[in-house]
Structure formats: C-alpha cells, structure tokens
Scaffold this motif. Structure first.
Motif, PDB file in Angstrom:
ATOM      1  N   LYS A  49     134.804 -30.044  59.234  1.00 55.91           N
ATOM      2  CA  LYS A  49     134.592 -30.066  60.670  1.00 55.91           C
ATOM      3  C   LYS A  49     133.530 -29.025  61.036  1.00 55.91           C
ATOM      4  CE  LYS A  49     137.312 -30.964  64.808  1.00 55.91           C
ATOM      5  NZ  LYS A  49     138.687 -31.009  65.372  1.00 55.91           N
ATOM      6  N   GLY A  50     132.294 -29.377  60.760  1.00 50.27           N
ATOM      7  CA  GLY A  50     131.186 -28.467  61.027  1.00 50.27           C
ATOM      8  C   GLY A  50     129.889 -29.009  60.465  1.00 50.27           C
ATOM      9  N   LYS A  51     129.879 -30.337  60.242  1.00 45.50           N
ATOM     10  CA  LYS A  51     128.723 -30.972  59.612  1.00 45.50           C
ATOM     11  C   LYS A  51     127.446 -30.737  60.408  1.00 45.50           C
ATOM     12  CE  LYS A  51     126.963 -35.493  58.156  1.00 45.50           C
ATOM     13  NZ  LYS A  51     127.278 -36.922  57.925  1.00 45.50           N
ATOM     14  N   GLU A  52     127.488 -30.934  61.726  1.00 40.42           N
ATOM     15  CA  GLU A  52     126.279 -30.801  62.537  1.00 40.42           C
ATOM     16  C   GLU A  52     125.745 -29.377  62.488  1.00 40.42           C
ATOM     17  OE1 GLU A  52     126.910 -32.206  66.480  1.00 40.42           O
ATOM     18  OE2 GLU A  52     127.239 -34.291  65.871  1.00 40.42           O
ATOM     19  N   PHE A  53     126.646 -28.392  62.551  1.00 48.97           N
ATOM     20  CA  PHE A  53     126.232 -26.993  62.494  1.00 48.97           C
ATOM     21  C   PHE A  53     125.520 -26.689  61.186  1.00 48.97           C
ATOM     22  CE2 PHE A  53     127.259 -22.649  61.084  1.00 48.97           C
ATOM     23  CZ  PHE A  53     126.636 -21.914  62.085  1.00 48.97           C
ATOM     24  N   LEU A  54     126.098 -27.116  60.059  1.00 49.14           N
ATOM     25  CA  LEU A  54     125.503 -26.846  58.756  1.00 49.14           C
ATOM     26  C   LEU A  54     124.168 -27.571  58.581  1.00 49.14           C
ATOM     27  CD1 LEU A  54     128.704 -27.011  56.504  1.00 49.14           C
ATOM     28  CD2 LEU A  54     127.470 -24.967  57.251  1.00 49.14           C
ATOM     29  N   GLU A  55     124.102 -28.816  59.020  1.00 49.78           N
ATOM     30  CA  GLU A  55     122.854 -29.568  58.864  1.00 49.78           C
ATOM     31  C   GLU A  55     121.758 -29.014  59.765  1.00 49.78           C
ATOM     32  OE1 GLU A  55     123.675 -33.765  59.213  1.00 49.78           O
ATOM     33  OE2 GLU A  55     124.047 -33.866  57.034  1.00 49.78           O
ATOM     34  N   ASP A  56     122.114 -28.498  60.945  1.00 55.48           N
ATOM     35  CA  ASP A  56     121.120 -27.855  61.807  1.00 55.48           C
ATOM     36  C   ASP A  56     120.525 -26.627  61.124  1.00 55.48           C
ATOM     37  OD1 ASP A  56     121.317 -29.679  63.826  1.00 55.48           O
ATOM     38  OD2 ASP A  56     122.671 -28.490  65.076  1.00 55.48           O
ATOM     39  N   LEU A  57     121.371 -25.853  60.437  1.00 62.07           N
ATOM     40  CA  LEU A  57     120.867 -24.702  59.692  1.00 62.07           C
ATOM     41  C   LEU A  57     119.928 -25.157  58.573  1.00 62.07           C
ATOM     42  CD1 LEU A  57     124.005 -22.385  59.303  1.00 62.07           C
ATOM     43  CD2 LEU A  57     122.153 -22.216  60.970  1.00 62.07           C
ATOM     44  N   GLY A  58     120.292 -26.263  57.928  1.00 64.95           N
ATOM     45  CA  GLY A  58     119.445 -26.792  56.863  1.00 64.95           C
ATOM     46  C   GLY A  58     118.057 -27.165  57.347  1.00 64.95           C
ATOM     47  N   LYS A  59     117.963 -27.623  58.582  1.00 66.33           N
ATOM     48  CA  LYS A  59     116.667 -28.000  59.154  1.00 66.33           C
ATOM     49  C   LYS A  59     115.858 -26.795  59.617  1.00 66.33           C
ATOM     50  CE  LYS A  59     118.525 -32.418  60.805  1.00 66.33           C
ATOM     51  NZ  LYS A  59     118.976 -33.185  61.997  1.00 66.33           N
ATOM     52  N   LYS A  60     116.541 -25.724  59.982  1.00 65.31           N
ATOM     53  CA  LYS A  60     115.862 -24.560  60.548  1.00 65.31           C
ATOM     54  C   LYS A  60     115.328 -23.592  59.498  1.00 65.31           C
ATOM     55  CE  LYS A  60     118.570 -24.532  64.848  1.00 65.31           C
ATOM     56  NZ  LYS A  60     119.612 -23.809  65.634  1.00 65.31           N
ATOM     57  N   TYR A  61     115.889 -23.673  58.298  1.00 66.85           N
ATOM     58  CA  TYR A  61     115.537 -22.692  57.260  1.00 66.85           C
ATOM     59  C   TYR A  61     115.093 -23.404  55.982  1.00 66.85           C
ATOM     60  CZ  TYR A  61     118.090 -19.413  60.258  1.00 66.85           C
ATOM     61  OH  TYR A  61     118.524 -18.664  61.315  1.00 66.85           O
ATOM     62  N   GLU A  62     114.098 -22.796  55.334  1.00 65.09           N
ATOM     63  CA  GLU A  62     113.666 -23.315  54.039  1.00 65.09           C
ATOM     64  C   GLU A  62     114.408 -22.610  52.912  1.00 65.09           C
ATOM     65  OE1 GLU A  62     109.587 -23.930  51.402  1.00 65.09           O
ATOM     66  OE2 GLU A  62     109.466 -23.250  53.476  1.00 65.09           O
ATOM     67  N   ASN A  63     114.598 -21.304  53.057  1.00 64.52           N
ATOM     68  CA  ASN A  63     115.246 -20.499  52.022  1.00 64.52           C
ATOM     69  C   ASN A  63     116.712 -20.321  52.384  1.00 64.52           C
ATOM     70  OD1 ASN A  63     115.906 -18.752  49.971  1.00 64.52           O
ATOM     71  ND2 ASN A  63     114.733 -17.016  50.749  1.00 64.52           N
ATOM     72  N   LYS A  64     117.591 -21.050  51.686  1.00 62.81           N
ATOM     73  CA  LYS A  64     119.017 -21.036  52.006  1.00 62.81           C
ATOM     74  C   LYS A  64     119.825 -20.569  50.798  1.00 62.81           C
ATOM     75  CE  LYS A  64     118.384 -25.316  53.046  1.00 62.81           C
ATOM     76  NZ  LYS A  64     116.944 -25.432  53.331  1.00 62.81           N
ATOM     77  N   ILE A  65     120.735 -19.634  51.067  1.00 63.64           N
ATOM     78  CA  ILE A  65     121.586 -19.058  50.025  1.00 63.64           C
ATOM     79  C   ILE A  65     123.030 -19.143  50.489  1.00 63.64           C
ATOM     80  CG2 ILE A  65     122.102 -16.983  48.673  1.00 63.64           C
ATOM     81  CD1 ILE A  65     119.137 -16.100  49.603  1.00 63.64           C
TER      82      ILE A  65
END
Length: 255
Positions: A49-65
């Motif tokens: 229950k947080g798919k949209e939040f996580l995918e929005d972060l994926g779109k905003k950042y190139e370097n994800k850890i």
C-alpha cells in the motif's frame, strides 16, 4: 525534472529482524549524508500500500539506494507488487553494520557527507505486512506451497503460481516456504539469515558416483537429505497448525 541528489529508501523494519539500536544508528548516520532520505515504516507494507509513492520517487531520482534486507527479497517484492522504480542498489542491513553501510555509501556509491533532507513515511496498513514473496527465476510452478497453505494466500491455475491475497498470510508462519523445492518462496520479515528470508541459495551439486565407494557415499548423502527434508516438512506442519489454531482462537474471541 530528475534530481541529481541520491535518493535513499531506508526501511525502518517493524518486524525485529534487526534490533532497534541498529535502526537508530542507521537513522542518525543517514541524516549526515548529502541525499534525500526517506525512512519507510516499512518497505514490506509500502510494497502493498504505497505503490504510487514509490514509483513517484523512481521517476524523480536517477540514483536510488535501498537500505533493507536481502537484495533478492527486496527486488522480487517490488516486482511482485507491480512496482517499477527503475535501477537501484540494495544494502543489506542483516549482513552489514551501520558503519559498514555508511562506508559503502561513500566508497562504492559515491554519496558524500552533508546534511540530508530526511523524511519519514508511515504505512497506511494497520496489520503486520507479513507475506510470501516469489522468486520467479527459481519457481518451478509445482504448486506445493499453494496446496500446503490453508489460508488462501496463493492462486495456482494452469501451472501459474501467484500471491493473490498477501494479507491472509498468518504472521510468523513461513510454513509453505519450507516445502518449496526450489527455494523460491521468501519471507522478508523472517528473522532467519537463510534462503527462506531471501539469502541467495547455495549451489549444491551431487557428485557423480564412480565406483562402489562413491556410490555408497552418494546413497548416504541422499539418505541424509531425505531425513533432513522430513524434518523440514514436520517443522512446516507444526508452523501451519499453530497458525491455524491462532486463527480459530481469534474467530472464537470475536464471536
């Protein structure tokens, strides 16, 4: 616009797979890096229950850890949840200390020291997010886990296995995963440091029997494996029975 800053997703796991002191150390260390840090409470719940939040972060950042448990569990959990955040690195807090994680952020992932933009994100789930994750690369679609589970967590149709009702899974019951011949079923919130929790399965190849001595040794190994498998099934049955008794007790108390 894609941010040039690194994005760190820190799973503040609520299942006790690491102690609270380590979580606190990690939180304090991450506040001292030049990155946007999102403390997730927790990643398992957010994957449901947080798919949209996580995918929005994926779109905003190139370097994800992602700082969480085993990479195999994390990557398959997001895939199973239909969550695409692009490429990311995983640092495993089950195997790395807080200081080792900070060192890897600096030396391997080039995250500089600084002052983090630190935010906490609570899950909207009000139940333990305990559920199985399928590693599709290892799943043979034999259906053993689905047949063993009594709680409707899986669907198994036309030799296709899916987790369709994750929250029906009973907390602290990894029984179905113990029956999996391919080590394809994982429980990220399991405290064990094992393939069942998401560690990479070891490659075990039986030696080819050449001559009577090797044949005897090979047969002995097969017998030991059979005994071990019987013990695992007994353990799984005990875990399943315990979960079933707890379910019956809860239903009785509600009535």
């Amino acid at each position: 616009m894609i941010s040039e800053k690194p994005c760190i997703l820190f799973c503040n796991c609520g299942s006790g797979v690491i102690n609270n002191g380590t979580l606190l150390d990690l939180s304090n260390n991450l506040k001292q890096v030049n990155a946007d840090v999102f403390e997730l409470r927790d990643l398992c719940a957010m994957s449901l229950k947080g798919k949209e939040f996580l995918e929005d972060l994926g779109k905003k950042y190139e370097n994800k850890i992602i700082i969480a448990c085993y990479p195999r569990a994390v990557k398959n959990m997001l895939r199973q949840g239909g969550i695409d955040i692009g490429e990311f690195e995983v640092l495993n807090f089950k195997e790395l200390t807080s200081d080792q994680i900070l060192s890897k952020l600096s030396s391997d992932l080039h995250v500089e020291q600084g002052s983090a933009n630190y935010q906490a994100k609570e899950s909207e789930l009000d139940v333990p997010a305990w559920f199985p994750v399928i590693d599709e690369s290892r799943c043979t679609h034999c259906g053993k886990c689905a047949r063993f589970c009594l709680f409707g967590v899986y669907s198994f149709n036309n030799k296709t296995l899916k987790v369709v009702n994750p929250l029906a899974c009973k907390n602290l019951c990894p029984a179905c995963g113990r029956t999996c011949p391919g080590s394809a079923i994982m429980f990220p919130r399991l405290a064990e440091k094992s393939t069942l929790a998401g560690a990479e399965p070891g490659l075990k190849i039986a030696p080819q029997a050449q001559g009577s001595l090797l044949m005897q040794l090979n047969n002995r190994n097969l017998n030991r494996k059979s005994i071990f498998n019987q013990e695992i099934i007994r353990q799984a049955e005990n875990e399943r029975n315990k979960a079933l008794e707890e379910l019956k007790l809860n239903q009785k108390n509600k009535n």
